[in-house]
Design a protein around this motif. Structure first.
Motif, PDB file in Angstrom:
ATOM      1  N   ARG A 186       0.817  -1.222   0.000  1.00 29.42           N
ATOM      2  CA  ARG A 186       0.000   0.000   0.000  1.00 29.42           C
ATOM      3  C   ARG A 186       0.848   1.269   0.000  1.00 29.42           C
ATOM      4  N   ASN A 187       2.152   1.108  -0.108  1.00 29.61           N
ATOM      5  CA  ASN A 187       3.021   2.278  -0.221  1.00 29.61           C
ATOM      6  C   ASN A 187       2.724   3.005  -1.540  1.00 29.61           C
ATOM      7  N   LYS A 188       2.766   4.322  -1.522  1.00 32.59           N
ATOM      8  CA  LYS A 188       2.535   5.202  -2.675  1.00 32.59           C
ATOM      9  C   LYS A 188       1.081   5.191  -3.152  1.00 32.59           C
ATOM     10  N   SER A 189       0.170   4.592  -2.387  1.00 37.42           N
ATOM     11  CA  SER A 189      -1.226   4.487  -2.846  1.00 37.42           C
ATOM     12  C   SER A 189      -1.952   5.821  -2.842  1.00 37.42           C
ATOM     13  N   TRP A 190      -1.354   6.876  -2.282  1.00 38.10           N
ATOM     14  CA  TRP A 190      -1.968   8.204  -2.294  1.00 38.10           C
ATOM     15  C   TRP A 190      -1.466   9.037  -3.479  1.00 38.10           C
ATOM     16  N   LEU A 191      -0.531   8.468  -4.260  1.00 36.96           N
ATOM     17  CA  LEU A 191       0.002   9.195  -5.406  1.00 36.96           C
ATOM     18  C   LEU A 191      -0.965   9.118  -6.590  1.00 36.96           C
ATOM     19  N   GLU A 192      -0.753   9.999  -7.533  1.00 35.35           N
ATOM     20  CA  GLU A 192      -1.630  10.061  -8.697  1.00 35.35           C
ATOM     21  C   GLU A 192      -1.574   8.772  -9.512  1.00 35.35           C
ATOM     22  N   SER A 193      -0.429   8.102  -9.496  1.00 33.94           N
ATOM     23  CA  SER A 193      -0.283   6.854 -10.261  1.00 33.94           C
ATOM     24  C   SER A 193      -1.250   5.778  -9.762  1.00 33.94           C
ATOM     25  N   ALA A 194      -1.598   5.809  -8.477  1.00 34.44           N
ATOM     26  CA  ALA A 194      -2.532   4.811  -7.929  1.00 34.44           C
ATOM     27  C   ALA A 194      -3.952   5.058  -8.416  1.00 34.44           C
ATOM     28  N   GLN A 195      -4.261   6.308  -8.753  1.00 35.45           N
ATOM     29  CA  GLN A 195      -5.611   6.638  -9.202  1.00 35.45           C
ATOM     30  C   GLN A 195      -5.920   6.012 -10.552  1.00 35.45           C
ATOM     31  N   LYS A 196      -4.887   5.709 -11.340  1.00 34.42           N
ATOM     32  CA  LYS A 196      -5.099   5.055 -12.635  1.00 34.42           C
ATOM     33  C   LYS A 196      -5.707   3.662 -12.453  1.00 34.42           C
ATOM     34  N   TYR A 197      -5.424   3.056 -11.279  1.00 32.02           N
ATOM     35  CA  TYR A 197      -5.980   1.736 -10.967  1.00 32.02           C
ATOM     36  C   TYR A 197      -7.333   1.854 -10.261  1.00 32.02           C
ATOM     37  N   GLY A 198      -7.784   3.084 -10.038  1.00 32.41           N
ATOM     38  CA  GLY A 198      -9.037   3.289  -9.314  1.00 32.41           C
ATOM     39  C   GLY A 198      -8.922   2.974  -7.840  1.00 32.41           C
ATOM     40  N   LEU A 199      -7.707   3.115  -7.293  1.00 31.00           N
ATOM     41  CA  LEU A 199      -7.479   2.739  -5.897  1.00 31.00           C
ATOM     42  C   LEU A 199      -7.710   3.917  -4.947  1.00 31.00           C
ATOM     43  N   PRO A 200      -8.433   3.687  -3.852  1.00 29.69           N
ATOM     44  CA  PRO A 200      -8.549   4.728  -2.831  1.00 29.69           C
ATOM     45  C   PRO A 200      -7.340   4.668  -1.904  1.00 29.69           C
ATOM     46  N   ALA A 201      -7.053   5.773  -1.227  1.00 29.47           N
ATOM     47  CA  ALA A 201      -5.990   5.751  -0.220  1.00 29.47           C
ATOM     48  C   ALA A 201      -6.446   4.863   0.935  1.00 29.47           C
ATOM     49  N   PRO A 202      -5.552   4.029   1.506  1.00 28.61           N
ATOM     50  CA  PRO A 202      -5.956   3.151   2.616  1.00 28.61           C
ATOM     51  C   PRO A 202      -6.408   3.952   3.825  1.00 28.61           C
ATOM     52  N   LYS A 203      -7.417   3.442   4.531  1.00 32.47           N
ATOM     53  CA  LYS A 203      -7.978   4.134   5.696  1.00 32.47           C
ATOM     54  C   LYS A 203      -7.080   3.997   6.925  1.00 32.47           C
ATOM     55  N   GLY A 204      -6.636   2.760   7.195  1.00 30.92           N
ATOM     56  CA  GLY A 204      -5.798   2.566   8.372  1.00 30.92           C
ATOM     57  C   GLY A 204      -5.855   1.132   8.869  1.00 30.92           C
ATOM     58  N   VAL A 205      -5.113   0.867   9.941  1.00 32.28           N
ATOM     59  CA  VAL A 205      -5.089  -0.461  10.546  1.00 32.28           C
ATOM     60  C   VAL A 205      -5.222  -0.333  12.066  1.00 32.28           C
ATOM     61  N   LEU A 206      -5.826  -1.334  12.637  1.00 31.45           N
ATOM     62  CA  LEU A 206      -5.892  -1.463  14.092  1.00 31.45           C
ATOM     63  C   LEU A 206      -4.991  -2.634  14.464  1.00 31.45           C
ATOM     64  N   ILE A 207      -3.992  -2.362  15.304  1.00 36.81           N
ATOM     65  CA  ILE A 207      -3.026  -3.395  15.683  1.00 36.81           C
ATOM     66  C   ILE A 207      -3.226  -3.720  17.151  1.00 36.81           C
ATOM     67  N   THR A 208      -3.587  -4.959  17.427  1.00 33.18           N
ATOM     68  CA  THR A 208      -3.784  -5.396  18.802  1.00 33.18           C
ATOM     69  C   THR A 208      -2.847  -6.559  19.096  1.00 33.18           C
ATOM     70  N   GLY A 209      -2.736  -6.915  20.351  1.00 32.12           N
ATOM     71  CA  GLY A 209      -1.884  -8.040  20.689  1.00 32.12           C
ATOM     72  C   GLY A 209      -1.259  -7.942  22.054  1.00 32.12           C
ATOM     73  N   VAL A 210      -0.320  -8.815  22.282  1.00 36.37           N
ATOM     74  CA  VAL A 210       0.360  -8.925  23.572  1.00 36.37           C
ATOM     75  C   VAL A 210       1.216  -7.683  23.812  1.00 36.37           C
ATOM     76  N   PRO A 211       1.144  -7.082  24.994  1.00 37.75           N
ATOM     77  CA  PRO A 211       1.973  -5.901  25.279  1.00 37.75           C
ATOM     78  C   PRO A 211       3.460  -6.197  25.102  1.00 37.75           C
ATOM     79  N   GLY A 212       4.183  -5.228  24.517  1.00 39.95           N
ATOM     80  CA  GLY A 212       5.632  -5.365  24.373  1.00 39.95           C
ATOM     81  C   GLY A 212       6.089  -6.120  23.153  1.00 39.95           C
ATOM     82  N   CYS A 213       5.173  -6.404  22.207  1.00 41.30           N
ATOM     83  CA  CYS A 213       5.536  -7.213  21.041  1.00 41.30           C
ATOM     84  C   CYS A 213       5.751  -6.396  19.770  1.00 41.30           C
ATOM     85  N   GLY A 214       5.847  -5.063  19.883  1.00 42.18           N
ATOM     86  CA  GLY A 214       6.259  -4.264  18.732  1.00 42.18           C
ATOM     87  C   GLY A 214       5.173  -3.465  18.051  1.00 42.18           C
ATOM     88  N   LYS A 215       4.001  -3.324  18.685  1.00 41.16           N
ATOM     89  CA  LYS A 215       2.918  -2.569  18.041  1.00 41.16           C
ATOM     90  C   LYS A 215       3.307  -1.110  17.835  1.00 41.16           C
TER      91      LYS A 215
END
Length: 545
Positions: free
Chosen positions: A262-291
């Protein structure tokens, strides 16, 4: 450029429709004045050409036809507008000081006079309009029905690109600055400047050119430095300026692959594919594991500014100010888009959504945030991390808010090898310190085997404490130092076994594993804990990217 045309046409239509008062809140006075002059002289747009007369508290009215009357007084200025006999647009700069706000009392005489002339402006034989031009929006209740707010957004991509192209052309002719940019790199540089005024963008590009006599993709950092000034002034968002990259994150290859795609998906080149910019991610898990670690590393991978939103700073004792703080935070993140908005431990910020103890403030702020997440059009990528995701409201977890929910589990054997490698290589640079100790596969494999059930933060402490052992005795570090520390630490997987099992049970059917299947399938070692599930169960749906 299309947006600029729409803005010009909209303002012209408001003038033609005899809207008496427009209010433009912006710092970019020159851009607004240039637009108004362009409209006033364009007969095709406005039908009746008009003079543009500007007023300042220091000078009164300026421009042809103002006469010699002293119009520094607000009342005198309004009287002149009322009696003016030619088609005109009157621009009143910083007139908000008469409207109150910021500890000032409103000038009721001025407000009454504005209400008096409102109807006269609408029905005047010669078309006349008044534009209030101020850096802040302060609107007295008495004038809410008379004044129309005109949104004047920050410069578009094309407007900033036009400035950059002009500067490049000028410097190419002079030959004093080396330009090393292809079209994609130029696009990235312009995107980095989005959220700045034209003047700020021009200053940032100029600074980038003079620092080393070159203009290249590396100057994205210079432009982002200008954006940092905007963030500091909000006092709600924090600009995270870190040097971490994905090489500093051991493991989590599934999540890394998802992010790379999803890198560069906000650039104009991504619009040629009809791609929207990604909204985001929710990262959950065990404390201290790199979130939190991987949240910071995304900024370097995507070369976007990273903003941390502290939900605690949103809430304030003044009624209504918490909601305004959230709006300001969102507006700032959008103003400098494309950007990354990081909310750490989001469950703590919104844990009072279903309670009424704060008069519903938390629910209103949460509702505003959800609506924005669902409908946002600007490329603001939201990263939210949570340790106890089960306490989050279900509305936040449904599809459409985040693109994906990732689960970060205890690191596998292979991941522990990579985590040890990252921390050892980062610290062992001096031959006198590492001596005969080698960062080779055998040593890494041994250390990974001794740290079954350790989280990434605990592995880091193994390295640090092992080095303290050598530092205390003023000698080179040895394998024995690290092995000794491994046996001393009681990992989180033992002290919080029940909580970790609960997190895994939740994630097993609701989240995607951040660790790829090939790494998890090798997880066959056992940990001597009271709960055997901690050593054998791997949470998270098996979806590899």
């Amino acid at each position: 450029m299309e947006k600029k045309i729409d803005r010009e046409r909209l303002m012209a239509n408001l003038f033609k429709a005899r809207f008496p008062f427009l209010y433009v809140a912006t710092w970019e006075e020159d851009r607004v004045l240039s637009l108004i002059h362009s409209i006033a002289s364009n007969q095709e747009l406005i039908k009746t050409e008009r003079k543009v007369l500007t007023w300042k508290l220091t000078t009164g009215f300026e421009g042809e036809g103002t006469g010699r009357a002293d119009t520094k007084s607000a009342i005198k200025a309004l009287e002149m507008i009322e009696n003016y006999q030619s088609p005109a647009i009157f621009v009143l700069q910083d007139f908000h000081i008469f409207f109150g706000g910021e500890g000032r009392q409103p000038d009721h005489q001025v407000i009454r006079k504005l209400r008096d002339i409102s109807s006269k402006l609408k029905h005047s034989s010669n078309p006349k309009n008044v534009v209030f031009l101020s850096p802040v929006l302060i609107l007295p209740h008495d004038l809410e029905k008379d004044i129309t707010i005109f949104d004047f957004n920050l410069p578009t991509f094309n407007e900033i690109k036009e400035i950059l192209d002009e500067m490049i052309a000028v410097n190419k002719q002079s030959g004093r600055i080396e330009i090393s940019l292809n079209e994609e790199e130029k696009e990235k540089l312009v995107n980095a400047a989005l959220g700045l005024t034209l003047s700020e963008a021009e200053n940032a590009f100029a600074r980038a050119m003079v620092e080393d006599g070159k203009l290249s993709i590396k100057d994205v950092e210079v432009v982002l430095g200008e954006k940092e000034q905007i963030i500091k002034k909000t006092e709600i968002l924090e600009f995270i300026n870190n040097r971490l990259n994905m090489k500093d994150v051991g493991g989590l290859e599934n999540l890394k692959r998802w992010l790379r795609k999803r890198n560069k998906s906000w650039l104009e080149s991504a619009q040629k594919y009809g791609l929207p910019a990604p909204k985001g991610v929710l990262i959950t898990g065990v404390p201290g594991c790199g979130k939190s670690l991987i949240s910071k590393a995304i900024s370097e991978m995507w070369q976007l500014p990273l903003l941390r939103l502290d939900i605690g700073k949103i809430f304030s004792g003044l009624v209504g100010s918490s909601e305004e703080n959230m709006r300001k935070a969102i507006q700032t993140a959008e103003a400098i888009a494309p950007s990354i908005l990081w909310i750490d431990e989001i469950e703590k910020g919104f844990n009072g959504v279903n309670s009424s103890g704060d008069g519903g403030t938390t629910s209103r702020i949460f509702g505003h945030f959800l609506t924005w997440m669902q409908e946002k059009e600007k490329p603001v990528f939201v990263i939210a991390t949570a340790n106890n995701i089960s306490s989050l409201p279900t509305e936040l977890l449904r599809k459409g808010r985040f693109d994906e929910i990732f689960f970060v589990d205890l690191p596998t054997h292979r991941e522990r090898i990579e985590i040890f490698r990252v921390h050892l290589e980062k610290r062992l640079k001096d031959p006198e310190i590492y001596g005969n100790f080698q960062i080779n596969q055998d040593n890494l494999n041994t250390l990974a085997g001794l740290t079954e059930g350790f989280v990434g933060a605990e592995i880091e402490q193994v390295v640090i404490n092992g080095l303290f052992e050598a530092f205390y005795e003023e000698r080179s570090v040895t394998m024995n130092d690290f092995e000794k520390i491994c046996k001393q630490i009681i990992p989180l997987s033992v002290t919080q076994a029940e909580q970790i099992k609960s997190i895994r049970d939740w994630a097993n059917v609701r989240a995607v594993a951040a660790t790829p299947f090939e790494d998890r399938s090798e997880y066959s070692e056992s940990v001597e804990t009271a709960d055997s599930d901690i050593s054998t169960s791997r949470g998270g749906r098996t979806i590899d990217f």
